[in-house]
Write a protein that holds these residues in place. Structure first.
Motif, PDB file in Angstrom:
ATOM      1  N   SER A  14       0.828  -1.202   0.000  1.00 39.02           N
ATOM      2  CA  SER A  14       0.000   0.000   0.000  1.00 39.02           C
ATOM      3  C   SER A  14       0.865   1.255   0.000  1.00 39.02           C
ATOM      4  CB  SER A  14      -0.914  -0.007   1.224  1.00 39.02           C
ATOM      5  OG  SER A  14      -1.748   1.113   1.224  1.00 39.02           O
ATOM      6  N   GLY A  15       1.933   1.249   0.768  1.00 42.52           N
ATOM      7  CA  GLY A  15       2.823   2.399   0.850  1.00 42.52           C
ATOM      8  C   GLY A  15       3.527   2.703  -0.452  1.00 42.52           C
ATOM      9  N   THR A  16       3.698   1.709  -1.285  1.00 40.65           N
ATOM     10  CA  THR A  16       4.338   1.925  -2.580  1.00 40.65           C
ATOM     11  C   THR A  16       3.345   2.433  -3.619  1.00 40.65           C
ATOM     12  OG1 THR A  16       3.971  -0.341  -3.331  1.00 40.65           O
ATOM     13  CG2 THR A  16       6.040   0.092  -2.169  1.00 40.65           C
ATOM     14  N   PRO A  49      -6.017   4.477   7.693  1.00 35.43           N
ATOM     15  CA  PRO A  49      -4.727   4.946   8.241  1.00 35.43           C
ATOM     16  C   PRO A  49      -3.570   4.852   7.247  1.00 35.43           C
ATOM     17  CG  PRO A  49      -5.385   2.879   9.276  1.00 35.43           C
ATOM     18  CD  PRO A  49      -6.527   3.323   8.418  1.00 35.43           C
ATOM     19  N   THR A  50      -3.563   3.821   6.402  1.00 35.70           N
ATOM     20  CA  THR A  50      -2.463   3.710   5.441  1.00 35.70           C
ATOM     21  C   THR A  50      -2.542   4.833   4.399  1.00 35.70           C
ATOM     22  OG1 THR A  50      -3.688   2.098   4.108  1.00 35.70           O
ATOM     23  CG2 THR A  50      -2.144   1.222   5.730  1.00 35.70           C
ATOM     24  N   ILE A  55      -0.636   9.769   1.960  1.00 38.49           N
ATOM     25  CA  ILE A  55      -0.963  11.122   1.502  1.00 38.49           C
ATOM     26  C   ILE A  55      -0.025  12.143   2.135  1.00 38.49           C
ATOM     27  CG2 ILE A  55      -2.699  12.963   1.653  1.00 38.49           C
ATOM     28  CD1 ILE A  55      -4.828  10.737   1.303  1.00 38.49           C
ATOM     29  N   SER A  56       0.198  12.023   3.439  1.00 37.57           N
ATOM     30  CA  SER A  56       1.062  13.008   4.102  1.00 37.57           C
ATOM     31  C   SER A  56       2.493  12.956   3.570  1.00 37.57           C
ATOM     32  CB  SER A  56       1.030  12.821   5.621  1.00 37.57           C
ATOM     33  OG  SER A  56       1.544  11.565   5.985  1.00 37.57           O
ATOM     34  N   VAL A  57       3.025  11.762   3.343  1.00 38.49           N
ATOM     35  CA  VAL A  57       4.381  11.629   2.801  1.00 38.49           C
ATOM     36  C   VAL A  57       4.445  12.201   1.387  1.00 38.49           C
ATOM     37  CG1 VAL A  57       6.120   9.961   2.006  1.00 38.49           C
ATOM     38  CG2 VAL A  57       5.041   9.666   4.237  1.00 38.49           C
ATOM     39  N   ASN A  58       3.454  11.883   0.564  1.00 32.47           N
ATOM     40  CA  ASN A  58       3.469  12.355  -0.818  1.00 32.47           C
ATOM     41  C   ASN A  58       3.175  13.851  -0.940  1.00 32.47           C
ATOM     42  OD1 ASN A  58       4.104  10.120  -2.733  1.00 32.47           O
ATOM     43  ND2 ASN A  58       2.543   9.120  -1.492  1.00 32.47           N
ATOM     44  N   LEU A  59       2.370  14.407  -0.040  1.00 33.55           N
ATOM     45  CA  LEU A  59       2.176  15.862  -0.024  1.00 33.55           C
ATOM     46  C   LEU A  59       3.476  16.558   0.339  1.00 33.55           C
ATOM     47  CD1 LEU A  59      -1.352  16.423   1.591  1.00 33.55           C
ATOM     48  CD2 LEU A  59      -0.603  17.149  -0.670  1.00 33.55           C
ATOM     49  N   LYS A  60       4.155  16.024   1.336  1.00 33.74           N
ATOM     50  CA  LYS A  60       5.447  16.588   1.770  1.00 33.74           C
ATOM     51  C   LYS A  60       6.452  16.578   0.619  1.00 33.74           C
ATOM     52  CE  LYS A  60       9.213  15.747   4.984  1.00 33.74           C
ATOM     53  NZ  LYS A  60       9.769  14.801   5.939  1.00 33.74           N
ATOM     54  N   ASN A  61       6.453  15.521  -0.182  1.00 35.61           N
ATOM     55  CA  ASN A  61       7.379  15.396  -1.305  1.00 35.61           C
ATOM     56  C   ASN A  61       6.858  16.030  -2.590  1.00 35.61           C
ATOM     57  OD1 ASN A  61       9.287  14.012   0.230  1.00 35.61           O
ATOM     58  ND2 ASN A  61       8.296  12.051  -0.149  1.00 35.61           N
ATOM     59  N   LYS A  62       5.704  16.698  -2.491  1.00 37.06           N
ATOM     60  CA  LYS A  62       5.086  17.386  -3.633  1.00 37.06           C
ATOM     61  C   LYS A  62       4.841  16.450  -4.819  1.00 37.06           C
ATOM     62  CE  LYS A  62       6.605  21.911  -2.355  1.00 37.06           C
ATOM     63  NZ  LYS A  62       7.649  22.356  -1.592  1.00 37.06           N
TER      64      LYS A  62
END
Length: 130
Positions: A14-16, A49-50, A55-62
């Motif tokens: 899921s994280g990938t 939760p996943t 989403i938070s990681v990918n928003l941070k990385n734009k």
């Protein structure tokens, strides 16, 4: 222990961004013998939760086109409402077959994508040698 392993594997996939829920539903049904409706509902709870973490990681990385994501989300919610109402009224054996067909289509698409990428790299390497 099996449940923990299933959760970890589904979380990694899921994280990938490849759809850990697909793996989760398959593993819950196949390895634990969970009924298809229950496996799919469990996937929905697992997804929250996943998805928040991804989403938070990918928003941070734009990595997210916010306007496109909002548009897709609105119609995805509508589709989820329709799909949930349909699945509640479908026999479990038919639902399993539909899920299996879906997995087969995803698999064929992935194989095609890998093959296409391989051909592209092969052609580029051939041009470089000339």
């Amino acid at each position: 222990m099996t449940e923990i392993l299933i959760g970890v594997v589904a979380g990694i996939v899921s994280g990938t961004g490849m759809g850990g829920g697909t793996i989760l539903i398959f593993l819950l049904s196949f390895m634990l013998g969970v009924e298809q409706h229950i496996a799919q509902a469990t996937n929905l709870i697992f997804f929250i939760p996943t998805a928040i973490v991804a989403i938070s990681v990918n928003l941070k990385n734009k990595n997210i086109d916010t306007k496109l994501a909002i548009l897709i989300s609105v119609f995805g919610i509508l589709g989820a409402i329709i799909g949930a109402n349909i699945s509640v009224h479908i026999n479990v054996s038919i639902l399993k077959k539909c899920f299996g067909i879906f997995l087969a289509i995803v698999t064929l698409n992935e194989i095609y994508s890998i093959f296409k990428l391989y051909l592209k790299k092969y052609k580029n390497n051939k041009k470089e040698r000339e």
